[in-house]
Design a protein around this motif. Structure first.
Motif, PDB file in Angstrom:
ATOM      1  N   GLY A   4       4.699  11.024   5.306  1.00 35.98           N
ATOM      2  CA  GLY A   4       3.616  10.060   5.083  1.00 35.98           C
ATOM      3  C   GLY A   4       3.894   8.780   5.843  1.00 35.98           C
ATOM      4  N   LEU A  18       2.257   1.873  -3.373  1.00 37.13           N
ATOM      5  CA  LEU A  18       1.216   2.363  -4.270  1.00 37.13           C
ATOM      6  C   LEU A  18       0.966   3.859  -4.035  1.00 37.13           C
ATOM      7  CD1 LEU A  18      -0.832   1.587  -6.384  1.00 37.13           C
ATOM      8  CD2 LEU A  18      -2.287   0.658  -4.611  1.00 37.13           C
ATOM      9  N   GLY A  75       0.827  -1.215   0.000  1.00 35.85           N
ATOM     10  CA  GLY A  75       0.000   0.000   0.000  1.00 35.85           C
ATOM     11  C   GLY A  75       0.855   1.256   0.000  1.00 35.85           C
ATOM     12  N   LYS A  76       1.900   1.248   0.813  1.00 37.59           N
ATOM     13  CA  LYS A  76       2.794   2.419   0.873  1.00 37.59           C
ATOM     14  C   LYS A  76       3.430   2.677  -0.502  1.00 37.59           C
ATOM     15  CE  LYS A  76       6.918   1.794   1.908  1.00 37.59           C
ATOM     16  NZ  LYS A  76       8.007   1.707   0.916  1.00 37.59           N
TER      17      LYS A  76
END
Ligand code: B1M
Length: 225
Positions: free
Chosen positions: A159, A122, A119-120
């Motif tokens: 992030g 992406l 996910g990261k």
């Protein structure tokens, strides 16, 4: 129509067509053709920034829309992002050469104790697709590495990704470490990952939470206005 206007119209048509083809490569996950199409665009005299904005970023915005509307799922978003990455390999040095300003620098990482990175990655690819410069700090990133990243360069957004409920507290440790280093005012902190919520982001005094990669781009953009 004068001869000059005629040729200008033809040229505009060719340019628009090749930009559409670049978009189509991303939307159809055509990794084999994208570099060739980008080269074609450059050979036709289209500026690298225009190729990025009107071809690739436009396509990724469409990918985000299709994802939000339930027409694309994570695998589609992933291969679209990979297609864009393939094209970026060719375009990046030209953008740097042309001094194109990034939308902002984001230091991205999966927090300490957590090894999930699909996910990261992406999110990183989608942010790059939207014109952000992404520093990928990897997985299992301790708070002090995030602090160092902010100290080392003009990072605008941190992030943080976490997939485990047991590693979520390391997001708070990271926010606290930024505060302790006197850097909290310098950066926005964005959270994401399956167990995260808006409420948790508020609780630990982060600046926002994004449910998926497409919304992460929107959030990052909103953080820098
Ligand atoms: Co793990 N795992 N895993 N795992 N794993 C989960 C997360 C789990 C929910 C599975 C389950 O039990 N149902 C569970 C967590 C339970 C919990 O904490 N509540 C779990 C567990 C328990 C574990 C281990 C502890 C298992 C064990 O060893 N006993 C272990 C922990 C290792 C560690 O991290 N220390 C572990 C290991 C692994 C693998 C290594 C095998 C592998 C990871 C491979 C890798 O990432 N390179 C793995 C995987 C693949 C999963 C599942 C199956 C899939 C995760 C994934 O990649 N999803 C997962 C179950 C699930 O989620 N269905 C599971 C696809 C990805 C695109 O989605 O990561 O959610 P996601 O990212 C989304 C959004 O969340 C958001 O955008 C992304 C794209 O839309 N997002 C952000 C993510 N980060 C963001 C950051 C942002 C913004 C948005 O801003 C910064």
């Amino acid at each position: 129509m004068s001869e000059l206007l005629f040729y200008k119209t033809i040229r505009k048509g060719i340019m628009e067509k090749v930009l559409e083809q670049i978009k189509d490569c991303i939307l159809n996950f055509d990794r084999d053709s994208i570099s060739g199409k980008i080269q074609e665009a450059l050979d036709a005299g289209i500026e690298p920034q225009k190729v990025l904005n009107d071809g690739m970023i436009a396509a990724m915005a469409e990918v985000g829309r299709l994802f939000e509307e339930g027409e694309f799922f994570v695998p589609e978003m992933l291969v679209a992002a990979r297609t864009m990455q393939t094209g970026l390999t060719l375009l990046k040095p030209l953008l740097v050469e042309a001094g194109v300003k990034s939308a902002g620098k984001v230091a991205l990482g999966t927090v300490k104790g957590d090894l999930h990175d699909i996910g990261k990655n992406l999110v990183g690819m989608m942010l790059e697709g939207a014109g952000f410069e992404v520093i990928d700090l990897g997985v299992d990133v301790p708070p002090e590495r995030f602090v160092e990243a902010v100290q080392a360069s003009d990072v605008k957004i941190i992030g943080l990704s976490a997939l485990l409920t047991t590693t979520m507290p390391n997001m708070k440790s990271t926010v606290d470490a930024l505060k302790e280093a006197g850097l909290r005012g310098n950066v926005k902190v964005m959270l994401g990952g399956a167990p995260l919520t808006d409420a948790y982001a508020q609780e630990i005094e982060a600046d926002g939470y994004a449910q998926d990669a497409s919304r992460a781009v929107k959030l990052a953009r909103s953080m820098l206005v």
